[in-house]
Design a protein around this motif. Structure first.
Motif, PDB file in Angstrom:
ATOM      1  N   UNK A 126      -0.792 -10.431 -31.391  1.00  0.00           N
ATOM      2  CA  UNK A 126      -1.442 -10.444 -32.706  1.00  0.00           C
ATOM      3  C   UNK A 126      -1.416 -11.854 -33.298  1.00  0.00           C
ATOM      4  N   UNK A 145      -5.261   7.671 -31.217  1.00  0.00           N
ATOM      5  CA  UNK A 145      -5.238   7.754 -29.753  1.00  0.00           C
ATOM      6  C   UNK A 145      -4.369   8.901 -29.269  1.00  0.00           C
ATOM      7  N   UNK A 158      -7.889   4.944 -23.019  1.00  0.00           N
ATOM      8  CA  UNK A 158      -6.471   4.619 -22.930  1.00  0.00           C
ATOM      9  C   UNK A 158      -6.087   4.199 -21.504  1.00  0.00           C
ATOM     10  N   UNK A 159      -6.555   4.948 -20.512  1.00  0.00           N
ATOM     11  CA  UNK A 159      -6.254   4.598 -19.118  1.00  0.00           C
ATOM     12  C   UNK A 159      -6.816   3.223 -18.772  1.00  0.00           C
ATOM     13  N   UNK A 162      -4.623   0.534 -20.397  1.00  0.00           N
ATOM     14  CA  UNK A 162      -3.326   0.382 -19.718  1.00  0.00           C
ATOM     15  C   UNK A 162      -3.547  -0.361 -18.396  1.00  0.00           C
ATOM     16  N   UNK A 173       6.076  -0.462 -19.619  1.00  0.00           N
ATOM     17  CA  UNK A 173       5.507   0.628 -20.418  1.00  0.00           C
ATOM     18  C   UNK A 173       5.648   1.970 -19.686  1.00  0.00           C
ATOM     19  N   UNK A 177       8.115   4.117 -21.833  1.00  0.00           N
ATOM     20  CA  UNK A 177       7.382   5.030 -22.714  1.00  0.00           C
ATOM     21  C   UNK A 177       6.856   6.269 -21.994  1.00  0.00           C
ATOM     22  N   UNK A 201       8.984  -4.966 -23.444  1.00  0.00           N
ATOM     23  CA  UNK A 201       8.414  -3.696 -23.921  1.00  0.00           C
ATOM     24  C   UNK A 201       7.677  -3.897 -25.245  1.00  0.00           C
ATOM     25  N   UNK A 202       8.270  -4.670 -26.125  1.00  0.00           N
ATOM     26  CA  UNK A 202       7.634  -4.924 -27.424  1.00  0.00           C
ATOM     27  C   UNK A 202       6.294  -5.634 -27.226  1.00  0.00           C
ATOM     28  N   UNK A 205       3.725  -3.136 -25.793  1.00  0.00           N
ATOM     29  CA  UNK A 205       3.196  -2.209 -26.798  1.00  0.00           C
ATOM     30  C   UNK A 205       2.201  -2.913 -27.720  1.00  0.00           C
ATOM     31  N   UNK A 206       2.552  -4.149 -28.116  1.00  0.00           N
ATOM     32  CA  UNK A 206       1.634  -4.912 -28.972  1.00  0.00           C
ATOM     33  C   UNK A 206       0.324  -5.171 -28.229  1.00  0.00           C
ATOM     34  N   UNK A 208      -1.077  -3.427 -25.767  1.00  0.00           N
ATOM     35  CA  UNK A 208      -1.897  -2.220 -25.644  1.00  0.00           C
ATOM     36  C   UNK A 208      -2.562  -1.897 -26.976  1.00  0.00           C
ATOM     37  N   UNK A 209      -1.822  -2.096 -28.054  1.00  0.00           N
ATOM     38  CA  UNK A 209      -2.402  -1.866 -29.380  1.00  0.00           C
ATOM     39  C   UNK A 209      -3.592  -2.803 -29.629  1.00  0.00           C
ATOM     40  N   UNK A 210      -3.428  -4.069 -29.245  1.00  0.00           N
ATOM     41  CA  UNK A 210      -4.520  -5.037 -29.432  1.00  0.00           C
ATOM     42  C   UNK A 210      -5.765  -4.611 -28.653  1.00  0.00           C
ATOM     43  N   UNK A 212      -6.627  -1.574 -27.777  1.00  0.00           N
ATOM     44  CA  UNK A 212      -7.229  -0.355 -28.336  1.00  0.00           C
ATOM     45  C   UNK A 212      -7.895  -0.614 -29.688  1.00  0.00           C
TER      46      UNK A 212
END
Lengths: 221, 84
Positions: A126, A145, A158-159, A162, A173, A177, A201-202, A205-206, A208-210, A212
């Motif tokens: 971000x 999601x 989503x797939x 990832x 992940x 997760x 991991x952090x 996750x960030x 994947x969020x970006x 999506x």
């Protein structure tokens, strides 16, 4: 003095993403079976395939939506596991390992079929100004999601996202997760420190969020 | 606390691992900063979505009788070929 919160909808969400107690899907992983497999016992291998292939085929079909591709991904996974049995340290159950290898294989096949590229880690952070404020403020998502469980289109998105993650991010992940290993178990499997596993991991996750975000934010609806 | 610092502490907050003092500062910032609140919510949803989509316990195995016998045979044959 702390002012009262105006928007408390996150209340009750703390703890919601903790890895939690693993729920083993398998009855494998015992030393005896591993020894039989390492010794080349064909009956033991046939039993492993018979008992684990229904779930592996199901997840490969879910990701790939193509029977031929799904079967190839499953077959490839068993062969990869046979090749690497010597180095398998038994830190995870054998069928959990097979499941993770199959998910990875299926995601890689999906990425190739859709001609997607692995993204670089740098482009998935971000953005912030030097003051520590958002360079482009985050926006509310109009679609959740989490609905991917019921919404085929969202699940496919989503797939794909990832699959676009850098390999290191995808690995952590899946371990933390999806397979719900705790930080110590995941870091041991990856051969990194627990501190490095937490940071990775952090970032994953960030990232994947970006990926999506452009598809789920309100203005995209 | 800046927005960047809030994002840095996100996992600790969501896992309830922030010390009380830091948690108060964190929540104070959230109460004043809608973009951070939106970010936190979308981050949490992202984690839950990945889990929901691939959780092994949520993937219903196909009935064993529906696993194509030719797939089983191909795997067993390939394994024999690879180990010889």
């Amino acid at each position: 003095m702390v002012r009262p919160l105006r928007f408390p909808p996150w209340r009750g969400t703390r703890g919601a993403i903790t890895a939690g107690v693993p729920r083993p899907i398998d009855r494998f992983g015992d030393e005896e079976l591993l020894e039989q497999l390492r010794a080349g016992d064909e009956v033991a291998f046939a039993r492993l395939v018979h008992d684990t292939s229904p779930r592996l085929l199901a997840v490969a079909r879910r990701i790939l939506k193509d029977e031929h591709d799904a079967q190839d991904a499953v077959q490839e996974s068993y062969l990869a596991v046979v090749r690497e049995l010597g180095g398998f340290e038994g830190r995870s159950k054998l069928s959990s390992w097979l499941y993770r290898v199959t998910v990875n294989n299926a995601l890689m096949r999906l990425r190739k079929r859709k001609r997607l590229a692995e993204r670089s880690a740098d482009e998935l952070e971000p953005g912030f100004l030097s003051t520590g404020h958002w360079s482009a403020p985050a926006q509310r998502w109009s679609r959740s999601p989490e609905d991917a469980a019921a919404d085929g289109e969202l699940r496919e998105l989503l797939f794909e996202k990832i699959a676009e993650l850098p390999a290191d991010y995808r690995d952590i992940l899946l371990l933390r997760d999806v397979m719900r290993l705790d930080t110590a178990e995941a870091s041991a499997q990856l051969g990194i420190t627990t501190g490095a596993a937490k940071v990775r991991l952090h970032r994953a996750r960030k990232a994947l969020r970006e990926l999506l975000d452009p598809h789920l934010r309100e203005e995209a609806a | 606390m800046t927005c960047k610092e809030l994002v840095d502490f996100l996992d600790d907050y969501l896992e309830d691992a922030l010390p009380e003092g830091q948690r108060c500062v964190f929540e104070h910032h959230l109460g004043d900063c809608p973009p951070c609140l939106d970010y936190l919510e979308s981050y949490r949803r992202t984690v839950q979505a990945a889990r929901a989509a691939l959780d092994p316990d949520a993937v219903e195995p196909v009935p064993a009788c529906e696993v194509p016998p030719q797939l089983i045979q191909a795997i067993l044959r390939a394994r024999r070929g690879g180990s010889e």
